[in-house]
Design a protein around this motif. Structure first.
Motif, PDB file in Angstrom:
ATOM      1  N   GLN A 137       0.832  -1.205   0.000  1.00  0.00           N
ATOM      2  CA  GLN A 137       0.000   0.000   0.000  1.00  0.00           C
ATOM      3  C   GLN A 137       0.865   1.253   0.000  1.00  0.00           C
ATOM      4  O   GLN A 137       0.580   2.213  -0.705  1.00  0.00           O
ATOM      5  CB  GLN A 137      -0.919  -0.016   1.219  1.00  0.00           C
ATOM      6  N   GLN A 138       1.957   1.225   0.760  1.00  0.00           N
ATOM      7  CA  GLN A 138       2.872   2.372   0.788  1.00  0.00           C
ATOM      8  C   GLN A 138       3.532   2.574  -0.576  1.00  0.00           C
ATOM      9  O   GLN A 138       3.709   3.700  -1.027  1.00  0.00           O
ATOM     10  CB  GLN A 138       3.936   2.186   1.866  1.00  0.00           C
ATOM     11  N   GLN A 139       3.888   1.472  -1.236  1.00  0.00           N
ATOM     12  CA  GLN A 139       4.505   1.564  -2.564  1.00  0.00           C
ATOM     13  C   GLN A 139       3.510   2.133  -3.563  1.00  0.00           C
ATOM     14  O   GLN A 139       3.875   2.920  -4.426  1.00  0.00           O
ATOM     15  CB  GLN A 139       4.995   0.203  -3.013  1.00  0.00           C
ATOM     16  N   GLN A 140       2.252   1.744  -3.463  1.00  0.00           N
ATOM     17  CA  GLN A 140       1.225   2.249  -4.373  1.00  0.00           C
ATOM     18  C   GLN A 140       0.971   3.729  -4.140  1.00  0.00           C
ATOM     19  O   GLN A 140       0.614   4.456  -5.058  1.00  0.00           O
ATOM     20  CB  GLN A 140      -0.071   1.467  -4.210  1.00  0.00           C
ATOM     21  N   ASN A 141       1.151   4.183  -2.918  1.00  0.00           N
ATOM     22  CA  ASN A 141       0.945   5.585  -2.578  1.00  0.00           C
ATOM     23  C   ASN A 141       2.206   6.411  -2.765  1.00  0.00           C
ATOM     24  O   ASN A 141       2.278   7.534  -2.333  1.00  0.00           O
ATOM     25  CB  ASN A 141       0.441   5.725  -1.137  1.00  0.00           C
ATOM     26  N   GLY A 142       3.210   5.807  -3.355  1.00  0.00           N
ATOM     27  CA  GLY A 142       4.465   6.516  -3.601  1.00  0.00           C
ATOM     28  C   GLY A 142       5.285   6.721  -2.361  1.00  0.00           C
ATOM     29  O   GLY A 142       6.079   7.652  -2.281  1.00  0.00           O
ATOM     30  N   GLY A 143       5.071   5.857  -1.372  1.00  0.00           N
ATOM     31  CA  GLY A 143       5.846   5.941  -0.151  1.00  0.00           C
ATOM     32  C   GLY A 143       5.379   7.020   0.791  1.00  0.00           C
ATOM     33  O   GLY A 143       5.988   7.276   1.810  1.00  0.00           O
ATOM     34  N   GLN A 144       4.292   7.713   0.439  1.00  0.00           N
ATOM     35  CA  GLN A 144       3.781   8.777   1.310  1.00  0.00           C
ATOM     36  C   GLN A 144       2.949   8.177   2.431  1.00  0.00           C
ATOM     37  O   GLN A 144       2.191   7.256   2.221  1.00  0.00           O
ATOM     38  CB  GLN A 144       2.919   9.748   0.515  1.00  0.00           C
ATOM     39  N   GLN A 145       3.127   8.720   3.622  1.00  0.00           N
ATOM     40  CA  GLN A 145       2.309   8.316   4.750  1.00  0.00           C
ATOM     41  C   GLN A 145       1.327   9.416   5.067  1.00  0.00           C
ATOM     42  O   GLN A 145       1.642  10.590   4.982  1.00  0.00           O
ATOM     43  CB  GLN A 145       3.185   8.000   5.965  1.00  0.00           C
ATOM     44  N   TYR A 146       0.129   9.034   5.458  1.00  0.00           N
ATOM     45  CA  TYR A 146      -0.905  10.039   5.744  1.00  0.00           C
ATOM     46  C   TYR A 146      -1.165  10.131   7.219  1.00  0.00           C
ATOM     47  O   TYR A 146      -1.165   9.277   7.969  1.00  0.00           O
ATOM     48  CB  TYR A 146      -2.216   9.655   5.043  1.00  0.00           C
TER      49      TYR A 146
END
Length: 126
Positions: free
Chosen positions: A117-126
């Motif tokens: 999921q982090q890879q799909q989000n470009g490594g961004q954390q929310y």
């Protein structure tokens, strides 16, 4: 275990001599919903109940392949003899090990899903 089980006529399938133990088999593909309700997702699976019909309570359940079938025999003998004081049931360590392995597997799968999921989000954390 067969020593304690019901005896059936091989030609008619009728019960000839009731035993102390009743064994049953469930075909997963035909009874998938029942297997899921019993939480018997890993096969082969053993569920042990004790008590009269309609009043039986589940004592234990575990996955049990051919190499561990001796545990079924030990469990039946332990229960039929009446659990001795101070001696734990034969399945305790086996079930604990299975539960630990399952928990580790679930944790690893969850961690892998989070990484994906982090890879799909470009490594961004929310």
């Amino acid at each position: 275990a067969n020593l304690y089980g019901d005896k059936y006529d091989p030609t008619t399938g009728q019960l000839v001599i009731p035993g102390y133990v009743r064994f049953a088999e469930i075909e997963f593909t035909e009874q998938e919903d029942l297997c899921r309700r019993l939480k018997a997702s890993r096969l082969p699976h053993v569920l042990i109940y004790r008590g009269q019909a309609g009043m039986a309570g589940k004592i234990v359940q575990y996955q049990c392949g051919p190499s561990a079938f001796g545990l079924v025999e030990e469990s039946v003998e332990y229960l039929l003899a009446g659990p001795p004081m101070g001696i734990q049931p034969p399945w305790v360590e086996f079930v604990a090990a299975q539960e630990a392995m399952l928990a580790e597997k679930e944790a690893a799968e969850q961690q892998q899903q989070q990484q994906q999921q982090q890879q799909q989000n470009g490594g961004q954390q929310y």
